[in-house]
Design a protein around this motif. Structure first.
Motif, PDB file in Angstrom:
ATOM      1  N   VAL A  71       0.850  -1.199   0.000  1.00 39.54           N
ATOM      2  CA  VAL A  71       0.000   0.000   0.000  1.00 39.54           C
ATOM      3  C   VAL A  71       0.880   1.241   0.000  1.00 39.54           C
ATOM      4  CG1 VAL A  71      -1.635   1.358   1.376  1.00 39.54           C
ATOM      5  CG2 VAL A  71      -1.938  -1.124   1.168  1.00 39.54           C
ATOM      6  N   ALA A  74       2.909   1.884  -3.193  1.00 42.71           N
ATOM      7  CA  ALA A  74       2.053   2.375  -4.285  1.00 42.71           C
ATOM      8  C   ALA A  74       1.720   3.851  -4.087  1.00 42.71           C
ATOM      9  CB  ALA A  74       0.773   1.547  -4.377  1.00 42.71           C
ATOM     10  N   ILE A  75       1.380   4.227  -2.862  1.00 41.34           N
ATOM     11  CA  ILE A  75       1.027   5.626  -2.588  1.00 41.34           C
ATOM     12  C   ILE A  75       2.231   6.532  -2.835  1.00 41.34           C
ATOM     13  CG2 ILE A  75       0.326   7.273  -0.815  1.00 41.34           C
ATOM     14  CD1 ILE A  75      -1.360   4.981   0.404  1.00 41.34           C
ATOM     15  N   LYS A  78       2.762   6.228  -6.964  1.00 45.63           N
ATOM     16  CA  LYS A  78       1.660   6.646  -7.838  1.00 45.63           C
ATOM     17  C   LYS A  78       0.794   7.747  -7.237  1.00 45.63           C
ATOM     18  CE  LYS A  78      -0.175   2.549  -8.226  1.00 45.63           C
ATOM     19  NZ  LYS A  78      -0.936   1.360  -8.582  1.00 45.63           N
ATOM     20  N   TYR A  80      -1.579   7.039  -5.048  1.00 45.62           N
ATOM     21  CA  TYR A  80      -2.831   6.427  -4.583  1.00 45.62           C
ATOM     22  C   TYR A  80      -2.677   4.908  -4.537  1.00 45.62           C
ATOM     23  CZ  TYR A  80      -3.615   4.879  -9.340  1.00 45.62           C
ATOM     24  OH  TYR A  80      -3.468   4.266 -10.543  1.00 45.62           O
ATOM     25  N   TRP A  81      -3.629   4.259  -3.875  1.00 48.95           N
ATOM     26  CA  TRP A  81      -3.713   2.795  -3.844  1.00 48.95           C
ATOM     27  C   TRP A  81      -5.172   2.417  -3.673  1.00 48.95           C
ATOM     28  CZ3 TRP A  81      -5.667  -0.488  -0.044  1.00 48.95           C
ATOM     29  CH2 TRP A  81      -5.422  -1.857  -0.244  1.00 48.95           C
ATOM     30  N   SER A  82      -5.587   1.313  -4.271  1.00 49.04           N
ATOM     31  CA  SER A  82      -6.921   0.753  -4.049  1.00 49.04           C
ATOM     32  C   SER A  82      -6.805  -0.731  -3.771  1.00 49.04           C
ATOM     33  CB  SER A  82      -7.812   0.943  -5.278  1.00 49.04           C
ATOM     34  OG  SER A  82      -8.217   2.270  -5.396  1.00 49.04           O
ATOM     35  N   THR A 100      -9.765   3.172  -1.198  1.00 47.01           N
ATOM     36  CA  THR A 100      -8.923   3.957  -2.099  1.00 47.01           C
ATOM     37  C   THR A 100      -8.271   5.026  -1.233  1.00 47.01           C
ATOM     38  OG1 THR A 100     -10.315   3.552  -4.016  1.00 47.01           O
ATOM     39  CG2 THR A 100      -8.835   5.458  -4.131  1.00 47.01           C
TER      40      THR A 100
END
Length: 136
Positions: A71, A74-75, A78, A80-82, A100
């Protein structure tokens, strides 16, 4: 009184309706700055118990550290993360969400994280639970 659309079963698993959203915001250290009423109801806390506390107060022991590392990575890359997350209630119950998480920078240049959680589909929950059981 309880929010319409929130239920639980005998295993103390809690559920929320598709038209409800759990929303919270934290600072860069994960301290809760804001939470909506659905968050309080699902987590089983009152505002005074959550605001100013670390968001991991609702971390369920079934959630492996490796999942949170994915998580976080990714944050950071990018923004964000979902994905699926199992959370722990104050009374020991639990609930699954499809989360999200977004990173944003406020007008003063401070990093904040906003999380919007919707009711997860059961197939996604089942596969996430299987995956998380294989991670440390």
């Amino acid at each position: 009184e309880m929010i319409k659309g929130i239920t639980h079963n005998d295993e103390n698993e809690w559920f929320f309706a598709e038209n409800l959203y759990i929303i919270s915001e934290t600072d860069e250290k994960g301290i809760i700055l804001y939470a909506n009423d659905v968050f309080y109801e699902m987590a089983g806390y009152v505002p005074e118990e959550l605001i100013g506390e670390p968001h991991n107060i609702i971390r369920h022991p079934d959630m492996p550290r490796a999942a949170f590392k994915m998580v976080w990575d990714a944050i950071q890359t990018k923004g964000y993360w979902s994905g699926y997350v199992k959370n722990k209630r104050k009374d020991g119950g639990f609930y699954w969400v499809f989360a999200t998480i977004l990173r944003r920078i406020d007008e003063r240049g401070r990093i904040k994280y906003i999380s919007i959680r919707t009711s997860p589909d059961r197939l996604g929950v089942e596969s996430a639970a299987k995956l998380y059981a294989t991670l440390d």
